[in-house]
Structure formats: C-alpha cells, structure tokens
Scaffold this motif. Structure first.
Motif, PDB file in Angstrom:
ATOM      1  N   PHE A 177       1.031   8.595   6.341  1.00  0.00           N
ATOM      2  CA  PHE A 177      -0.085   7.726   6.654  1.00  0.00           C
ATOM      3  C   PHE A 177       0.079   6.483   5.635  1.00  0.00           C
ATOM      4  CE2 PHE A 177      -1.915  11.985   7.331  1.00  0.00           C
ATOM      5  CZ  PHE A 177      -2.450  11.528   8.447  1.00  0.00           C
ATOM      6  N   LYS A 178       0.313   5.287   6.189  1.00  0.00           N
ATOM      7  CA  LYS A 178       0.303   4.014   5.596  1.00  0.00           C
ATOM      8  C   LYS A 178      -0.984   3.521   5.248  1.00  0.00           C
ATOM      9  CE  LYS A 178       2.238  -0.010   4.378  1.00  0.00           C
ATOM     10  NZ  LYS A 178       2.673  -0.122   3.092  1.00  0.00           N
ATOM     11  N   CYS A 179      -1.368   3.501   3.878  1.00  0.00           N
ATOM     12  CA  CYS A 179      -2.917   3.482   3.576  1.00  0.00           C
ATOM     13  C   CYS A 179      -3.473   2.239   3.486  1.00  0.00           C
ATOM     14  CB  CYS A 179      -3.175   4.176   2.203  1.00  0.00           C
ATOM     15  SG  CYS A 179      -2.858   6.111   2.600  1.00  0.00           S
ATOM     16  N   THR A 190       0.927  -1.103   0.154  1.00  0.00           N
ATOM     17  CA  THR A 190      -0.018   0.184   0.070  1.00  0.00           C
ATOM     18  C   THR A 190       0.801   1.339   0.030  1.00  0.00           C
ATOM     19  OG1 THR A 190      -0.324  -0.280   2.447  1.00  0.00           O
ATOM     20  CG2 THR A 190      -1.867  -1.057   1.037  1.00  0.00           C
ATOM     21  N   PRO A 191       0.227   2.265  -0.556  1.00  0.00           N
ATOM     22  CA  PRO A 191       1.079   3.508  -0.700  1.00  0.00           C
ATOM     23  C   PRO A 191       1.079   4.523   0.819  1.00  0.00           C
ATOM     24  CG  PRO A 191      -0.843   4.029  -1.540  1.00  0.00           C
ATOM     25  CD  PRO A 191      -0.921   2.421  -1.358  1.00  0.00           C
ATOM     26  N   ILE A 233       1.466   6.965  10.691  1.00  0.00           N
ATOM     27  CA  ILE A 233       0.121   6.592  11.201  1.00  0.00           C
ATOM     28  C   ILE A 233      -0.240   5.379  10.380  1.00  0.00           C
ATOM     29  CG2 ILE A 233      -2.150   7.005  11.362  1.00  0.00           C
ATOM     30  CD1 ILE A 233      -1.405   9.583  12.546  1.00  0.00           C
ATOM     31  N   ILE A 234      -0.617   4.213  10.611  1.00  0.00           N
ATOM     32  CA  ILE A 234      -1.142   3.198   9.859  1.00  0.00           C
ATOM     33  C   ILE A 234      -2.714   3.576   9.730  1.00  0.00           C
ATOM     34  CG2 ILE A 234      -1.686   0.717   9.560  1.00  0.00           C
ATOM     35  CD1 ILE A 234       0.976   0.059  11.085  1.00  0.00           C
ATOM     36  N   LEU A 235      -3.241   3.626   8.733  1.00  0.00           N
ATOM     37  CA  LEU A 235      -4.839   3.770   8.160  1.00  0.00           C
ATOM     38  C   LEU A 235      -5.236   2.522   7.942  1.00  0.00           C
ATOM     39  CD1 LEU A 235      -4.978   7.060   5.971  1.00  0.00           C
ATOM     40  CD2 LEU A 235      -5.468   6.667   8.539  1.00  0.00           C
ATOM     41  N   SER A 236      -6.075   2.001   9.036  1.00  0.00           N
ATOM     42  CA  SER A 236      -6.051   0.459   9.136  1.00  0.00           C
ATOM     43  C   SER A 236      -7.013  -0.055   8.088  1.00  0.00           C
ATOM     44  CB  SER A 236      -6.833   0.213  10.273  1.00  0.00           C
ATOM     45  OG  SER A 236      -7.610   0.868  11.069  1.00  0.00           O
TER      46      SER A 236
END
Lengths: 317, 317
Positions: B44-46, B26-27, B303-306
C-alpha cells in the motif's frame, strides 16, 4: 527468595535480538502541524502498528522466549481482558505452545475473538478480580502452565524496554521521552532503558486524571492503589505494579495528567493530522504534553504511541 | 492549437525532483492479515500520509512550480470542493503566490477551513457546475490568475505520476498496480509512468459501482459522462477527463467495480488491520480486489491509497 534484579542494558539488547522475528520494528512518525500546535518537536514511536496492535506484543514474546524447555511444553496462562491477552496468545502460537487466557465473562466479543484467532484457549470467569485470580490459579494447577503477568514481571518489563531501545537507536537526539502509565510495564521498561542509554534524557509518564494512581503514588513515595477508575483511556485503569513503581520512582522525573476531554482532543488530533488509528490510552501523553506545553517548549520529545485497538463503532467523535 | 503531448519518463522524473521539497515521499505499508484474506501480496502506497492528506498535493505542486514567471505573480485559481482545493491553496502558499478557490456555497465547513488555513481566497458560488464555471471565469478575468484544473490537465497528470514513480523505485517487483479512478488524474498518471517503467506490469483501475463512468467508458471505447453518482466514495463522483481517458484507454487493462458495502468493509479492514485513517474513495481498490480475488492470486499488487481526509464524526461503522 533472592531479590529480583532488573535487566541490564545488555539483557535488553539481547531481548531485542531474540524477539526480532516475533515483532515489528515500528516506525517513527512526525507531524509538522502537531509540532506547530505543541511548540516542540515530537517523534511518535508507533506501537499501534505493532503486532496485535500494541507494545504488549514485545513483553509477551520475550516472556515466552525465556521459558525453560520444561516449561514450554505446558504452555502459558494469564488473566487479562485487554491487549496482553491477545499478545500472549499470539506469542504462544508463534512458539507452538498452548495459551490459557482467563477472561471475565463480560469481556468484549472483539477481545475474545482476537484471543481465539491466535489459538488461545479462553476460560471465562466472573467479572471481578478475585474470580480472575482463583480461576487462573486453578488453570495453572490443572495444566502446569506458567503464569505470565501483564506488567509486574521482569521478563515482560524487559520486553517492553525494547521499544525505547529501538526508539533511541533510530532517534538518538531525543531530550525527553514520554509514555502512558497503567500497570507501568511500558513506562517502567522505558525508564530503565533510557536511564542506561543517557541519564540526561528526561523521562515523563502520562496518566488520565480519572485513573491517576501512579501520579499519586509517585507524589506519596509509595503505591496508592487505584479504586474506581473513570476514564475513556481503558488501557490504563489498572494500578501500578510493584516492580514498575520501583523503576518509576527511581527514573521517572514526573507524571503529567490529562482529563478525558483533553485525551479525546489529542486523539482526534492524531487521527486528523497523522491519519493513524490509535486507542484512547495512546493519546494520553500528547494530551498531557499539550496541557503542559511550557515544560516541553522547543525540545525534541519522543512519545510512545502504545496501541491501536479501538472499537471503531465507538470513537468519541 | 497544437495537440498536447503527454509527459515523458524524463519529464516525470524531473517533476519528482522539483516537487520534492513540497511533498512527502510517502511510505509503503503491508499487512500480513490482509494478505492472508486477499490471497496475494499487497503493497500500500500511503498517500493518505501525503501533505494535505491526499495525492492531490503532487499535481498541484507540480502545476504551480511550472508556472511561467509572468503567471506566478497573478496566482492560480480553480473550482473544487475537495482535496484539489486544499492542495492548490497549499502549493500556492508555499510558492508565495495567491490562490483563488471557487467553492459551492454548500461545501462542508471543514473543506473551507482547510483552504483558508493555507491562505487561499474562497469565492462562493451556487452549488451547480455551471455556476462554478462562470464564477471561475469571472475570477480568472478579474485577477489574471492561471486556472489549474483538478485532473484534466497535463501538469497535474505529470505531478500525480510521481506517485507511481516513487512506488516503483521503492518496490520494483510489483506485478500489478491499482489506483482508484474519479477524474482520472491519479490513474492516468499511474498508467503513463508504469507503461514507461515496465510494460509487463498490469495496471487496473477501481471504481465504485455507484459512479462507474470510467468503467462504462472503457468498455464503450468513448467517454460516457457520469450522471447522478451515488456512492460513499465522495472523491470519485466526477466524470473521467479527456486526457485521462486517453491514457486509461491506452494503458489500463481493466477497471474493477466495488459496491458501497464492499467499500465500507475494505475501509474498515484497513482501519482495523493497518491502523491507518483513509477516506472511503481510498478503500475502493482493495474492495475491488477482494471482489475479484482470482485475478490477483499470488501476485505482488501495489495499491495506491489516495487520501485520508474523512469526517471522523461520520465514519460508516
């Protein structure tokens, strides 16, 4: 007055280099699920991730950067209640020059806020085209600012054309490119660049059936202005511009229509499957493609997602 | 029974290689506007762009790929009404094995549809934990399927840890990493990998104040199960798992809380500024960061966007 000449490929390349520090090189996304539904291979150029949330950032940046030194100090002006207003205010801010934006008094607060956020000076007018034009004229006279029209303007078209340039640089095997059409800045610029790039690539426009002036104009061979548009795609209400129509007539193979229910369905599909936020106008090409699948079967199709400025409290689902 | 050992860095690297064809890399996205508001540099890790719309795809894929040959033919089973259900059904489908998913009879239609869409077999039960467990037991006995728990399970934690591995490979200068915590699969895996990667990197959890069991457990030094959770972050209602809590206790420096209004504000900010679709649980870390800005001032924060599975008809704005 000498007839204006359209930008060359070299002009557009040069524009892209110049605006590079002003705008994002936006990503291209794909969705296996949507490809399965559509029966073709779609590449989405995500201008919803662009600065100010729309491709308009490109044209505005380019127009501001092309001002002559004596024009710069006096700033820029336009009338717009949409993305061009915010885009021009921002481009002016980055360039350190004033921006005067004529907006109808009933423009949404969120749009006014965006312009103010970029330091633009808002001049309110009655909510009709005549008031917008006379107010703008007055502003230009008083301030000496340069009027930057939203789409029917060479430097703006050249700026919007940089989107297709990036698209084809990053995804050179596209067989079809599709963009929405309102005033025609994006579609005109896309058509011009794509024509230079590879004449084999087919260029389609997509328009809401509730504001289908470009479609009707293309069929008629001359501009038929839009009256009483009625569609959820609020970025595409305007009539196609003169310069833009010239490009569309020359290089766009066809314009496909989509009804509002089709637009809403495509919009929802993009939210649900791709997890990205787009404005209704932005969903028109996918909606038009899905309504005309047979024209795209098995092809590599590039779709420009034009913008992501939507009132989240008023999503149509 | 021999005490279970946590995966090594090498195990996690190996897991990432193995699941590569099952999941997206993921981007990472950034937003100048949000950075200005937050006073730090956020990456943000999407994982909302992940397969099945959530990081859960990683753990499920890893668990399925680690099945022994004799286990594979009999398939996998779990009880879940959320993203793990869809993730496991999909992983099983890709691997060509059956998946039995026990779901409460009142699970949302959209969740059931997702599981069915991946070919999972749904077994309905009464909507309470005991019914879920006894129904699952029965399914496992009858089918011989292997139970894959949603978070308190080594292979799942190892899979979720691949997210932080990608994150740090792509953005090695992070000083803080933050993930939401429900059962703790994501936070546990993130903590483990980040600990191996660089002990200097601070790991924080983020939890809704309406379901703050991990926060209270961490303060108490032992697990205090969640009773009567009440928050919009519907992916984080569950109590933290045993293995997960062990990792959190060891490697997570602190857990920050966010109220529902703060979560909704952060969620809206991500939609408006970043133009991406996330589920409420996913906004908890940004909400918690904004509520504790001083702890992050000037830092590079990952931040990991879950996940992005949200009912678009029920957005809280």
């Amino acid at each position: 007055m000498k007839e204006q000449e359209f930008p060359t490929l070299n002009d557009i390349r040069h524009a892209l280099v110049k605006i590079k520090n002003f705008v994002h090189r936006t990503p291209i996304l794909t969705s296996t699920a949507i490809n399965e539904i559509a029966g073709c291979e779609i590449y989405f150029k995500c201008e919803n991730f662009q600065k100010v949330g729309a491709f308009k950032a490109r044209g505005a940046a380019n127009a501001v950067l092309k001002l002559k030194p004596e024009q710069k100090s006096k700033g820029v002006a336009t009338h717009s209640s949409g993305n061009h207003a915010a885009a021009l205010a921002r481009a002016a801010k980055v360039a350190g020059i004033p921006a005067y934006i004529v907006m109808p008094s009933n423009a949404p607060e969120i749009k006014k806020k965006a312009v103010k956020g970029y330091g633009g000076e808002i001049i309110e007018c009655e909510p009709n085209l005549q008031a917008r034009e006379t107010t703008l004229e007055k502003v230009v006279q008083e301030t000496g600012a340069t009027f930057i029209p939203p789409y029917d303007f060479m430097d703006v078209i050249e700026g919007q054309a940089t989107c297709a340039l990036e698209f084809l640089e990053d995804q050179p095997d596209l067989e079809i490119i599709m963009a929405p059409v309102g005033g025609g800045g994006l579609l005109g610029g896309t058509a011009l660049l794509t024509h230079y790039w590879d004449e084999e690539i087919i260029i389609y426009g997509a328009e809401p059936s509730g504001a289908d002036d470009a479609y009707r104009s293309l069929k008629a061979g001359h501009i038929i202005p839009q009256t009483k548009p009625n569609t959820i795609a609020d970025g595409l209400l305007t009539s196609v511009g003169v310069l833009n129509f010239e490009l569309i007539k020359k290089y766009v193979k066809d314009i496909f229509l989509a009804t509002d229910p089709q637009i809403i369905e495509a919009m929802r599909m993009i939210y649900e499957r791709m997890k990205i936020v787009i404005e209704p106008s932005c969903a028109v090409p996918l909606a038009a493609l899905l309504a005309n699948k047979e024209k795209f079967a098995g092809k590599k199709v590039g779709i420009i997602l034009s913008g992501g400025n939507v009132d989240l409290g008023k999503l149509p689902f």
